[in-house]
Structures are given as C-alpha cells and as structure tokens.
Design a protein around this motif. Structure first.
Motif, mmCIF file in Angstrom:
data_model
loop_
_atom_site.group_PDB
_atom_site.id
_atom_site.type_symbol
_atom_site.label_atom_id
_atom_site.label_comp_id
_atom_site.label_asym_id
_atom_site.label_seq_id
_atom_site.Cartn_x
_atom_site.Cartn_y
_atom_site.Cartn_z
ATOM 1 N N SER A 1 15.585 17.650 -32.891
ATOM 2 C CA SER A 1 14.733 16.749 -32.098
ATOM 3 C C SER A 1 14.691 15.364 -32.735
ATOM 4 C CB SER A 1 13.310 17.296 -31.988
ATOM 5 O OG SER A 1 13.309 18.535 -31.349
ATOM 6 N N GLN A 2 14.560 15.335 -34.070
ATOM 7 C CA GLN A 2 14.512 14.059 -34.784
ATOM 8 C C GLN A 2 15.855 13.326 -34.667
ATOM 9 O OE1 GLN A 2 13.027 14.483 -38.849
ATOM 10 N NE2 GLN A 2 11.704 16.139 -38.162
ATOM 11 N N LEU A 3 16.932 14.084 -34.743
ATOM 12 C CA LEU A 3 18.272 13.493 -34.650
ATOM 13 C C LEU A 3 18.484 12.877 -33.271
ATOM 14 C CD1 LEU A 3 21.131 12.932 -35.670
ATOM 15 C CD2 LEU A 3 21.727 15.323 -35.192
ATOM 16 N N VAL A 4 18.117 13.602 -32.219
ATOM 17 C CA VAL A 4 18.263 13.075 -30.851
ATOM 18 C C VAL A 4 17.432 11.802 -30.700
ATOM 19 C CG1 VAL A 4 17.690 13.506 -28.420
ATOM 20 C CG2 VAL A 4 18.878 15.256 -29.740
ATOM 21 N N SER A 5 16.225 11.806 -31.225
ATOM 22 C CA SER A 5 15.341 10.627 -31.150
ATOM 23 C C SER A 5 15.998 9.414 -31.816
ATOM 24 C CB SER A 5 14.020 10.969 -31.848
ATOM 25 O OG SER A 5 13.186 9.854 -31.881
ATOM 26 N N ARG A 6 16.600 9.657 -32.985
ATOM 27 C CA ARG A 6 17.263 8.570 -33.718
ATOM 28 C C ARG A 6 18.472 8.035 -32.946
ATOM 29 N NH1 ARG A 6 20.048 9.073 -39.654
ATOM 30 N NH2 ARG A 6 20.627 6.896 -39.888
ATOM 31 N N LEU A 7 19.244 8.944 -32.360
ATOM 32 C CA LEU A 7 20.446 8.544 -31.615
ATOM 33 C C LEU A 7 20.077 7.732 -30.369
ATOM 34 C CD1 LEU A 7 22.467 11.900 -31.881
ATOM 35 C CD2 LEU A 7 22.826 9.824 -33.232
ATOM 36 N N VAL A 8 19.021 8.139 -29.675
ATOM 37 C CA VAL A 8 18.562 7.399 -28.483
ATOM 38 C C VAL A 8 18.133 5.993 -28.886
ATOM 39 C CG1 VAL A 8 16.787 7.263 -26.678
ATOM 40 C CG2 VAL A 8 17.906 9.452 -27.148
ATOM 41 N N GLU A 9 17.418 5.875 -30.004
ATOM 42 C CA GLU A 9 16.988 4.552 -30.501
ATOM 43 C C GLU A 9 18.196 3.655 -30.780
ATOM 44 O OE1 GLU A 9 14.454 4.886 -33.935
ATOM 45 O OE2 GLU A 9 12.902 5.935 -32.794
ATOM 46 N N MET A 10 19.239 4.249 -31.359
ATOM 47 C CA MET A 10 20.462 3.480 -31.653
ATOM 48 C C MET A 10 21.102 2.957 -30.359
ATOM 49 S SD MET A 10 22.177 5.781 -34.675
ATOM 50 C CE MET A 10 23.726 4.862 -34.766
ATOM 51 N N VAL A 11 21.101 3.781 -29.330
ATOM 52 C CA VAL A 11 21.667 3.375 -28.027
ATOM 53 C C VAL A 11 20.844 2.220 -27.451
ATOM 54 C CG1 VAL A 11 22.087 4.095 -25.633
ATOM 55 C CG2 VAL A 11 22.651 5.650 -27.523
ATOM 56 N N GLU A 12 19.515 2.346 -27.493
ATOM 57 C CA GLU A 12 18.637 1.298 -26.949
ATOM 58 C C GLU A 12 18.825 -0.016 -27.707
ATOM 59 O OE1 GLU A 12 14.789 3.532 -25.006
ATOM 60 O OE2 GLU A 12 14.807 3.350 -27.196
ATOM 61 N N GLU A 13 18.945 0.069 -29.029
ATOM 62 C CA GLU A 13 19.133 -1.140 -29.842
ATOM 63 C C GLU A 13 20.461 -1.821 -29.520
ATOM 64 O OE1 GLU A 13 18.726 -0.168 -33.999
ATOM 65 O OE2 GLU A 13 16.695 0.602 -33.665
ATOM 66 N N GLN A 14 21.529 -1.032 -29.446
ATOM 67 C CA GLN A 14 22.867 -1.579 -29.190
ATOM 68 C C GLN A 14 22.935 -2.249 -27.819
ATOM 69 O OE1 GLN A 14 26.039 -1.318 -31.208
ATOM 70 N NE2 GLN A 14 26.301 -2.985 -29.758
ATOM 71 N N PHE A 15 22.361 -1.591 -26.801
ATOM 72 C CA PHE A 15 22.427 -2.118 -25.427
ATOM 73 C C PHE A 15 21.275 -3.085 -25.109
ATOM 74 C CE2 PHE A 15 24.802 1.925 -23.786
ATOM 75 C CZ PHE A 15 25.976 1.451 -24.372
ATOM 76 N N GLU A 16 20.346 -3.194 -26.073
ATOM 77 C CA GLU A 16 19.145 -4.040 -25.881
ATOM 78 C C GLU A 16 18.411 -3.658 -24.597
ATOM 79 O OE1 GLU A 16 20.605 -8.040 -26.166
ATOM 80 O OE2 GLU A 16 20.652 -7.991 -28.354
ATOM 81 N N ILE A 17 18.138 -2.376 -24.479
ATOM 82 C CA ILE A 17 17.440 -1.848 -23.297
ATOM 83 C C ILE A 17 16.337 -0.893 -23.754
ATOM 84 C CG2 ILE A 17 19.424 -1.977 -21.721
ATOM 85 C CD1 ILE A 17 19.831 1.091 -22.261
ATOM 86 N N GLU A 18 15.465 -0.570 -22.816
ATOM 87 C CA GLU A 18 14.475 0.478 -23.067
ATOM 88 C C GLU A 18 14.613 1.493 -21.937
ATOM 89 O OE1 GLU A 18 9.709 1.094 -23.632
ATOM 90 O OE2 GLU A 18 10.554 -0.876 -24.146
ATOM 91 N N ILE A 19 15.004 2.706 -22.285
ATOM 92 C CA ILE A 19 15.238 3.721 -21.256
ATOM 93 C C ILE A 19 13.909 4.396 -20.913
ATOM 94 C CG2 ILE A 19 16.580 5.774 -20.624
ATOM 95 C CD1 ILE A 19 18.464 5.033 -23.042
ATOM 96 N N ASP A 20 13.620 4.463 -19.620
ATOM 97 C CA ASP A 20 12.401 5.133 -19.150
ATOM 98 C C ASP A 20 12.501 6.620 -19.519
ATOM 99 O OD1 ASP A 20 10.293 6.259 -17.831
ATOM 100 O OD2 ASP A 20 10.974 5.762 -15.815
#
Length: 286
Positions: free
Chosen positions: A185-204
C-alpha cells in the motif's frame, strides 16, 4: 483457523471466560476455542458436541494460542463478544478459511481502536485511499464490521479504521504478512505521488483513472513478488521510447523504486505496459 466443520467433540480442559475455552482435540491435542457464550455454564470435563463446534473458531497454532490468551485479560467482555461477531461476519463474507493470526492481530487492533474511539481519540490512516482502491471487496466487508460494532456498542469508529480492518482481512484471506500488505500500500502511494509530480497533475482519488493506475501498479507488484514474467511485445519498447520519452523514462523510475523496495527483479516488459498506461493517463490530462 478452522471454522470447525467435521471436527469431533471437544473435551473442555479450562474455561477462560464466557467466550473462550481451552479444550482437548483428538487430532490437534490442545486447542483454544473461541465462540460467543461458549464458556457460559460449562466446566472442565464437559464435552462440546460437533454441532456447536461447527460454529466456533479453533486455534491450533501454539504461538497464536499463546498470544491470544495473553490478550484476554485486557479485553472488556462486551468488546470481545463484538469482536467475535465481527470475525464471524468476515468469515461469512469472505467464504474462506482465515489465517489464525487474524484472531490475535485484529482482536488486538480493534480493542485499541474501540478504546481510542470511546475516549474521543482518532488515529489517522495515511493509506486509506490506496487501501480502498487496492482491496475493494475487503474494504466493503470492513465497512460492515464498523457498522456491526456501532450497532452493538454505540461506538462509531472513524473511516480510517475501515482501511486498517480491510488490510487485516486481506492479510488473513491471502495468508500474507500484514507488514507485506502494508508495504505494498505504501509503495503504491509513493508511485502515484511520483506520477503526479512528473506530470504536474493531481489525480482525483475517486476517479476511474486513479482506480486503473492503482490496479495496474498493484498487479505489477504482485507479478514481481510471484516472479511472473510478462511477454514483451516485439519492437514496441524502442517505439515507445521514441514516441513517449517522458512516460518511458518515468516508467523506469517507477520500476527502479519497485525493485529497491521489494528487493526483487522487475522484468523489462513491465516498463512497456506501464509506459502505455502512463501515456493514456497523461493524454487525458493534457
């Protein structure tokens, strides 16, 4: 843990309280038997017939027995009855044999959760959103558990507890260590944050895009842990690298984090499928 089906009669050795007894079992020697009201009006030397045994939880593992018995003095009898009802609900809803450890781990967790809630304290759950997305079925069962607890005790556990209970259920059903389940769960959370940072987005976090991304990452993690190799479509890797360099590079960054966290090899083909997934996500936010 056994639901008790097909077990022979048990000979009571010691009544620990209204809900827990130690008994002699013909196949497993000493067992701890858990069930609402099982110890009421019973004494050493009494037998419990098979019909009743089928509705009980029988702890066979010595370590789990020992840990469960150590917990008992700290649990209010009313709370224990509710926790046993919750276990029964989980067993019914999952239609599976639960790992015996849930009786120690979830009893311990719920005991503190009920104490905290009754004192107006709340423990934040930082992985609530990921847990809901990763383990939807377990999350729904956990919601029922919280409703049952409210109905029986009047204590309304906070939403974060639904996430914690869901992790315990998933751990018991899949026979996985709770620490592993937490780590994923922690790993998935970290990976999602990396995606949001790279794309400069916030996923609903309630959107289908979030659900898809989380599921993709979860299945990728599970494949890595099981050592399952996915087939790499020929020539597509170099094409993706040229067409979508940002997504391709990001997919490799994510894979490196997966490898470091899980300490396991991730096959190259995962980067191909992850790149395609990231490209579709990025396209939506453009």
């Amino acid at each position: 843990m056994r639901g008790g089906k097909g077990l022979a009669s048990l000979l009571i050795d010691k009544v620990l309280n209204n809900n827990v007894i130690i008994a002699e079992h013909p196949s497993y020697e000493e067992v701890v038997v858990i069930g609402k009201g099982i110890g009421f009006n019973r004494k050493r030397g009494d037998y419990i017939d098979t019909d009743v045994v089928e509705k009980l939880f029988v702890l066979e593992n010595e370590k789990e027995q020992e840990n469960y018995i150590k917990l008992l003095p700290f649990i209010d009898n009313e709370f224990l009855e509710v926790i046993i009802s919750a276990m029964d609900l989980i067993k019914q809803r999952t239609h599976s044999t639960l790992n015996e450890h849930i009786h120690v781990a979830l009893t311990d967790h719920l005991m503190f959760a009920l104490t905290r809630a009754s004192q107006g304290m709340e423990m934040k759950n930082p992985f609530l959103v990921e847990t809901k997305a990763l383990y939807r079925h377990e999350f729904e069962i956990a919601k029922e558990v919280v409703e049952l607890i409210k109905e029986k005790t009047g204590i309304d556990l906070p939403i974060g507890e639904v996430g914690f209970i869901a992790l315990h259920i998933h751990s018991a059903v899949t026979n996985r260590n709770l620490s592993d389940v937490n780590q994923y769960s922690q790993l998935v959370s970290r990976l999602v944050e990396m995606v949001e940072e790279q794309f400069e987005i916030e996923i609903d976090k309630e959107s289908i895009d979030y659900m898809r991304l989380v599921r993709h990452l979860r299945f990728a993690i599970e494949r890595v842990v099981k050592g399952e190799k996915v087939e790499e479509p020929e020539k597509i890797a170099s094409l993706l690298k040229e067409e979508y360099p940002v997504c391709y590079n990001l997919s490799w960054k994510l894979i490196k984090v997966m490898q470091q966290t899980l300490k396991m090899k991730v096959f190259d083909a995962e980067a191909v499928y992850l790149t395609m997934h990231l490209q579709r996500l990025q396209h939506k936010f453009k």
